[in-house]
Motif scaffolding. Structure first.
Motif, mmCIF file in Angstrom:
data_model
loop_
_atom_site.group_PDB
_atom_site.id
_atom_site.type_symbol
_atom_site.label_atom_id
_atom_site.label_comp_id
_atom_site.label_asym_id
_atom_site.label_seq_id
_atom_site.Cartn_x
_atom_site.Cartn_y
_atom_site.Cartn_z
ATOM 1 N N SER A 77 0.809 -1.206 0.000
ATOM 2 C CA SER A 77 0.000 0.000 0.000
ATOM 3 C C SER A 77 0.848 1.264 0.000
ATOM 4 N N ALA A 78 2.076 1.202 0.526
ATOM 5 C CA ALA A 78 2.950 2.369 0.553
ATOM 6 C C ALA A 78 3.372 2.780 -0.851
ATOM 7 N N GLN A 79 3.565 1.823 -1.742
ATOM 8 C CA GLN A 79 3.999 2.138 -3.102
ATOM 9 C C GLN A 79 2.837 2.388 -4.049
ATOM 10 N N THR A 80 1.701 1.775 -3.822
ATOM 11 C CA THR A 80 0.605 1.853 -4.782
ATOM 12 C C THR A 80 -0.500 2.822 -4.398
ATOM 13 N N GLY A 81 -0.591 3.173 -3.129
ATOM 14 C CA GLY A 81 -1.696 3.995 -2.674
ATOM 15 C C GLY A 81 -2.983 3.195 -2.511
ATOM 16 N N LEU A 82 -2.914 1.892 -2.671
ATOM 17 C CA LEU A 82 -4.077 1.026 -2.532
ATOM 18 C C LEU A 82 -4.214 0.574 -1.081
ATOM 19 N N ALA A 83 -5.411 0.285 -0.670
ATOM 20 C CA ALA A 83 -5.659 -0.198 0.686
ATOM 21 C C ALA A 83 -6.365 -1.546 0.610
ATOM 22 N N ALA A 84 -5.947 -2.461 1.477
ATOM 23 C CA ALA A 84 -6.574 -3.784 1.524
ATOM 24 C C ALA A 84 -8.011 -3.654 2.016
ATOM 25 N N GLU A 85 -8.874 -4.446 1.417
ATOM 26 C CA GLU A 85 -10.277 -4.461 1.824
ATOM 27 C C GLU A 85 -10.538 -5.681 2.694
ATOM 28 N N PRO A 86 -11.545 -5.624 3.571
ATOM 29 C CA PRO A 86 -11.878 -6.784 4.401
ATOM 30 C C PRO A 86 -12.209 -7.990 3.524
ATOM 31 N N GLN A 87 -11.822 -9.159 4.000
ATOM 32 C CA GLN A 87 -12.007 -10.381 3.217
ATOM 33 C C GLN A 87 -12.986 -11.313 3.909
ATOM 34 N N GLN A 88 -14.241 -11.153 3.587
ATOM 35 C CA GLN A 88 -15.265 -12.073 4.056
ATOM 36 C C GLN A 88 -16.060 -12.539 2.848
ATOM 37 N N ALA A 89 -16.243 -13.847 2.756
ATOM 38 C CA ALA A 89 -17.016 -14.395 1.649
ATOM 39 C C ALA A 89 -18.450 -13.886 1.732
ATOM 40 N N THR A 90 -18.903 -13.298 0.640
ATOM 41 C CA THR A 90 -20.248 -12.735 0.594
ATOM 42 C C THR A 90 -21.187 -13.551 -0.281
ATOM 43 N N GLY A 91 -20.614 -14.435 -1.103
ATOM 44 C CA GLY A 91 -21.417 -15.159 -2.074
ATOM 45 C C GLY A 91 -21.728 -14.329 -3.304
ATOM 46 N N ARG A 92 -21.210 -13.099 -3.339
ATOM 47 C CA ARG A 92 -21.466 -12.198 -4.469
ATOM 48 C C ARG A 92 -20.214 -11.999 -5.318
ATOM 49 N N PHE A 93 -19.115 -12.635 -4.949
ATOM 50 C CA PHE A 93 -17.848 -12.561 -5.685
ATOM 51 C C PHE A 93 -17.348 -11.126 -5.787
ATOM 52 N N THR A 94 -17.230 -10.498 -4.617
ATOM 53 C CA THR A 94 -16.777 -9.108 -4.549
ATOM 54 C C THR A 94 -15.493 -8.959 -3.751
ATOM 55 N N THR A 95 -14.856 -10.069 -3.385
ATOM 56 C CA THR A 95 -13.612 -10.012 -2.621
ATOM 57 C C THR A 95 -12.563 -10.917 -3.267
ATOM 58 N N ALA A 96 -11.303 -10.640 -2.960
ATOM 59 C CA ALA A 96 -10.215 -11.489 -3.452
ATOM 60 C C ALA A 96 -10.408 -12.927 -2.990
ATOM 61 N N LEU A 97 -10.885 -13.105 -1.785
ATOM 62 C CA LEU A 97 -11.133 -14.436 -1.243
ATOM 63 C C LEU A 97 -11.998 -15.271 -2.187
ATOM 64 N N GLU A 98 -12.976 -14.640 -2.797
ATOM 65 C CA GLU A 98 -13.900 -15.343 -3.682
ATOM 66 C C GLU A 98 -13.436 -15.382 -5.137
ATOM 67 N N VAL A 99 -12.693 -14.370 -5.561
ATOM 68 C CA VAL A 99 -12.334 -14.217 -6.973
ATOM 69 C C VAL A 99 -11.023 -14.922 -7.337
ATOM 70 N N LYS A 100 -10.077 -14.982 -6.411
ATOM 71 C CA LYS A 100 -8.768 -15.605 -6.707
ATOM 72 C C LYS A 100 -8.882 -17.022 -7.266
ATOM 73 N N PRO A 101 -9.673 -17.903 -6.660
ATOM 74 C CA PRO A 101 -9.745 -19.268 -7.199
ATOM 75 C C PRO A 101 -10.284 -19.306 -8.632
ATOM 76 N N ILE A 102 -11.193 -18.415 -8.937
ATOM 77 C CA ILE A 102 -11.763 -18.378 -10.288
ATOM 78 C C ILE A 102 -10.715 -17.902 -11.289
ATOM 79 N N LEU A 103 -10.028 -16.811 -10.963
ATOM 80 C CA LEU A 103 -9.019 -16.296 -11.894
ATOM 81 C C LEU A 103 -7.834 -17.253 -12.018
ATOM 82 N N ALA A 104 -7.514 -17.969 -10.957
ATOM 83 C CA ALA A 104 -6.433 -18.960 -11.039
ATOM 84 C C ALA A 104 -6.812 -20.093 -11.992
ATOM 85 N N ALA A 105 -8.072 -20.486 -11.975
ATOM 86 C CA ALA A 105 -8.533 -21.590 -12.816
ATOM 87 C C ALA A 105 -8.788 -21.169 -14.261
ATOM 88 N N THR A 106 -8.864 -19.872 -14.503
ATOM 89 C CA THR A 106 -9.234 -19.384 -15.839
ATOM 90 C C THR A 106 -8.190 -18.436 -16.428
#
Length: 171
Positions: free
Chosen positions: A41-70
């Motif tokens: 975050s110091a180099q990019t200005g980005l901030a980590a977001e909370p990671q709770q599975a929502t079932g809506r595919f709006t977090t890295a927790l939910e999206v990473k497995p999909i992008l890894a497989a595709t």
């Protein structure tokens, strides 16, 4: 697009059991590091977001497995109307779990490709609407030989892949 739905269902059912708050505590205890050892975050200005599975595919927790497989769907080069069109439609389709996408064409330094906002008020927050713009850029015909992609997830972890013109990752 059907494969995206199937993978989304698979990823949702394959999510590991996580105690509430465990990911937040882990992220706070060990922030993402860059190669220089600084917090990402110091180099990019980005901030980590909370990671709770929502079932809506709006977090890295939910999206990473999909992008890894595709991975072979991340980019697509299409010749059309005397141009090379570089599409990032697949990454846009899972953008709600991403903080940033950078692409570098033919060895040029990666540049940020802005992601449209998530439509959190909608039933499908990752949908691409007309007002989001088009998920491609045009280049001279036959000019794209390779594309380096840097994906930064909203937990500030990242993944870098380089693809050939045919959309296959180069190893």
């Amino acid at each position: 697009m059907m494969i995206d739905v199937i993978l989304a269902i698979f990823a949702a059912s394959a999510q590991p059991s996580v105690q509430p708050g465990a990911l937040d505590r882990a992220a706070a205890a060990a922030p993402a590091q860059t190669a220089a050892g600084q917090p990402a975050s110091a180099q990019t200005g980005l901030a980590a977001e909370p990671q709770q599975a929502t079932g809506r595919f709006t977090t890295a927790l939910e999206v990473k497995p999909i992008l890894a497989a595709t991975q072979t769907n991340w980019i697509h080069v299409r010749e059309f109307n005397g141009q090379d069109l570089l599409y990032v439609t697949h990454l846009w389709s899972w953008r709600c779990g991403l903080a940033q996408v950078k692409l570098g064409v033919n060895g040029n330094p990666p540049e940020i490709w802005p992601l449209p906002d998530c439509h959190l008020e909608e039933g499908f927050p990752n949908m691409i609407k007309d007002e989001d713009g088009m998920p491609y850029r045009s280049y001279p015909l036959g000019s794209i030989q390779q594309v380096a992609v840097e994906v930064t997830y909203d937990d500030l972890s990242s993944e870098n892949l380089t693809f050939g013109r045919n959309g296959q990752p180069l190893r």
